[in-house]
Design an enzyme around this catalytic site. Structure first.
Site, PDB file in Angstrom:
ATOM      1  N   LYS A 102      -0.479  -8.661  -9.817  1.00  0.00           N
ATOM      2  CA  LYS A 102      -1.701  -8.237  -9.132  1.00  0.00           C
ATOM      3  C   LYS A 102      -2.524  -7.365 -10.071  1.00  0.00           C
ATOM      4  O   LYS A 102      -2.010  -6.400 -10.634  1.00  0.00           O
ATOM      5  CB  LYS A 102      -1.372  -7.466  -7.856  1.00  0.00           C
ATOM      6  CG  LYS A 102      -2.573  -7.139  -6.986  1.00  0.00           C
ATOM      7  CD  LYS A 102      -2.126  -6.507  -5.660  1.00  0.00           C
ATOM      8  CE  LYS A 102      -3.290  -6.345  -4.692  1.00  0.00           C
ATOM      9  NZ  LYS A 102      -4.230  -5.292  -5.103  1.00  0.00           N
TER      10      LYS A 102
ATOM     11  N   ARG B  57      -6.708  -2.296   3.119  1.00  0.00           N
ATOM     12  CA  ARG B  57      -7.180  -1.173   3.944  1.00  0.00           C
ATOM     13  C   ARG B  57      -7.642  -1.584   5.335  1.00  0.00           C
ATOM     14  O   ARG B  57      -7.566  -0.781   6.280  1.00  0.00           O
ATOM     15  CB  ARG B  57      -8.299  -0.436   3.211  1.00  0.00           C
ATOM     16  CG  ARG B  57      -7.832   0.321   1.965  1.00  0.00           C
ATOM     17  CD  ARG B  57      -9.006   0.958   1.247  1.00  0.00           C
ATOM     18  NE  ARG B  57      -9.926  -0.051   0.741  1.00  0.00           N
ATOM     19  CZ  ARG B  57     -11.212   0.138   0.488  1.00  0.00           C
ATOM     20  NH1 ARG B  57     -11.744   1.320   0.717  1.00  0.00           N
ATOM     21  NH2 ARG B  57     -11.966  -0.834   0.017  1.00  0.00           N
TER      22      ARG B  57
ATOM     23  N   MET C 248       0.837  -1.206   0.000  1.00  0.00           N
ATOM     24  CA  MET C 248       0.000   0.000   0.000  1.00  0.00           C
ATOM     25  C   MET C 248       0.867   1.250   0.000  1.00  0.00           C
ATOM     26  O   MET C 248       1.671   1.461   0.916  1.00  0.00           O
ATOM     27  CB  MET C 248      -0.934   0.000   1.202  1.00  0.00           C
ATOM     28  CG  MET C 248      -2.008  -1.069   1.143  1.00  0.00           C
ATOM     29  SD  MET C 248      -3.176  -0.933   2.515  1.00  0.00           S
ATOM     30  CE  MET C 248      -2.192  -1.625   3.854  1.00  0.00           C
TER      31      MET C 248
ATOM     32  N   GLY D 260      -9.666  -8.045  -1.512  1.00  0.00           N
ATOM     33  CA  GLY D 260     -10.829  -7.165  -1.585  1.00  0.00           C
ATOM     34  C   GLY D 260     -11.840  -7.455  -0.499  1.00  0.00           C
ATOM     35  O   GLY D 260     -12.373  -8.573  -0.413  1.00  0.00           O
TER      36      GLY D 260
ATOM     37  N   CYS E  81      -3.343  -0.989  -9.671  1.00  0.00           N
ATOM     38  CA  CYS E  81      -3.550   0.320  -9.034  1.00  0.00           C
ATOM     39  C   CYS E  81      -4.394   1.217  -9.943  1.00  0.00           C
ATOM     40  O   CYS E  81      -4.033   1.445 -11.099  1.00  0.00           O
ATOM     41  CB  CYS E  81      -2.222   0.988  -8.730  1.00  0.00           C
ATOM     42  SG  CYS E  81      -2.406   2.624  -7.974  1.00  0.00           S
TER      43      CYS E  81
END
Length: 326
Positions: free
Chosen positions: A143, A230, A18, A206, A104
Site C-alpha cells: 500500500k 476514515r 487504521m 481515498g 503512512c
C-alpha cells in the site's frame, strides 16, 4: 503457495488498516454491514521482533473470525520477512494476505524511514517486498500513495512497476501525496495511471465515503477492489451502502440515531469484555458514532471521562432522550 486468483473478486470491499481504530470488534461490525475483509491495525515489524505484547495484541482475532488482513510496517528487509513469517504461522488459515505499509505519512513513522518514506527509496522498498515474498506462502501486497509530495511529482506508476517486479501480488494506491496527509482531494487519475502501468490487481483508496463514491472509483480507475478508511469511523453502515451500489440495489437508508447508539453500545460492551482497559480508546469511537447528532457536543465532554460500560451507556441513553425532546 497461495495466489491472488479470485482474491479481489472475493474481497471487493475492504476495511483499511487504521492505527488506533481497527480493533477486532470494529472489524466484526464492519464485516456484518458488508465489508468483505477487514484489516488489523498496521503492525510494527520491529515491535513484533521484540515480542512486545502491546504490539502482538494488534493481531488478535475474535474466535469466530473467518479471514483477516494484516499490514506490517518497517524498513528492515530481514525483520519484515521474519515477522511476516511469524504472523503467517500465528494466524494460519485465518490470514487472508499480508500487506506492506509504504503509505503512512505520520511524522513518527516516516522519520524512522518507514511508511511513505519508502517511496523515496525504491531500491530498499524492492528489497523489502522480495524478502517478505520469499518468507511466506500467502499473497503479499503493498500500500502506497500517489507520491511523496506535489513538488516531487507523481511517482506511483513507476513505483508500482518496481513493486510488481519485486514480487508484489497486488497493490493498494491512495490518491494523495504523502505530504498532503489527508487534506485536499484524492486523485482518481493517479490510481488509473497505476492500473494502466501494471498487470497485477490494484485496490483503490481515498475519499470513498458512499456507494456513489465507490461506483465512481471503480468506473474512473478500473481498479479491482476498494479500500475504505476514515469514512467507516463511527459508520460501519458505509459498507452496506457501498455493497448495495456495487450490486445494483437501491441505496441504503442512513442509520437512525437509535441504531447508531445501539451500535456504539455493542462496540463498547464487546471490546471491554475482550480488553477491560480499552475505555480510553473507546471514547473516540463513541464520539464518532454520535457525529452530527443533536446534543453530541454536550455529550463529548462526558464521554471523555467514561471508564466503564455503564458510564458510556448512560451518556448514550441521555443523547437519545434529549433528541426525542427536541
Amino acid at each position: 503457495m497461495l495466489t491472488t486468483d479470485g482474491l479481489f473478486g472475493t474481497y471487493k470491499v475492504i476495511l483499511a488498516p487504521m492505527a488506533g481504530v481497527s480493533d477486532p470488534v470494529f472489524r466484526k461490525l464492519c464485516q456484518e454491514q458488508g465489508a468483505d475483509l477487514a484489516f488489523t491495525e498496521m503492525v510494527s515489524a520491529k515491535g513484533l521482533s521484540y515480542a512486545n505484547e502491546k504490539t502482538r495484541h494488534l493481531v488478535d482475532v475474535l474466535p469466530d473470525t473467518d479471514k483477516v488482513g494484516v499490514q506490517l510496517f518497517g524498513h528492515e528487509p530481514l525483520v519484515m520477512a521474519e515477522q511476516a513469517r511469524w504472523v503467517e504461522e500465528e494466524l494460519g488459515e485465518t490470514l487472508a494476505y499480508l500487506d506492506i505499509n509504504m503509505g503512512c505519512p505520520a511524522r513518527k513513522i516516516v522519520k524512522k524511514g518507514d511508511g511513505s518514506a519508502l517511496m523515496k527509496d525504491a531500491c530498499l522498498a524492492s528489497e523489502i517486498v522480495s524478502a517478505v515474498k520469499g518468507a511466506v506462502q500467502h499473497p503479499v501486497t503493498v500500500k502506497f500513495r500517489r507520491g511523496w509530495s506535489e513538488e516531487d511529482g507523481e511517482s506511483a506508476p513507476e513505483f508500482a512497476k518496481v513493486m510488481e517486479a519485486s514480487g508484489a501480488d497486488a497493490i493498494t494506491v491512495h490518491g494523495r501525496f504523502a505530504m498532503q496527509y489527508y487534506k485536499g482531494a484524492s486523485c482518481a487519475g493517479a490510481i488509473k495511471r497505476v492500473k494502466d502501468a501494471v498487470s497485477i490487481p490494484v485496490i483503490g483508496n481515498g475519499d470513498i465515503c458512499s456507494g456513489d463514491d465507490a461506483l465512481r472509483m471503480l468506473e474512473d480507475t478500473g481498479c479491482d477492489a476498494l479500500m475504505v478508511a476514515r469514512a467507516a469511523e463511527g459508520n460501519p453502515w458505509v459498507f452496506a451502502d457501498i455493497k448495495a451500489a456495487i450490486e445494483g440495489r437501491p441505496a441504503t437508508a442512513p442509520p437512525s440515531l437509535e441504531q447508531r447508539v445501539q451500535m456504539a453500545k455493542r462496540h463498547i460492551d464487546e471490546l471491554l469484555a475482550l480488553r477491560p482497559r480499552a475505555a480510553a480508546y473507546l471514547r473516540k469511537h463513541a464520539m464518532w458514532y454520535l457525529h452530527g447528532a443533536p446534543h453530541a457536543a454536550a455529550a463529548r465532554g462526558r464521554l471523555a471521562t467514561c471508564s466503564t460500560a455503564e458510564q458510556f451507556h448512560e451518556v448514550l441513553d441521555d443523547v437519545l432522550i434529549a433528541a426525542k425532546e427536541v
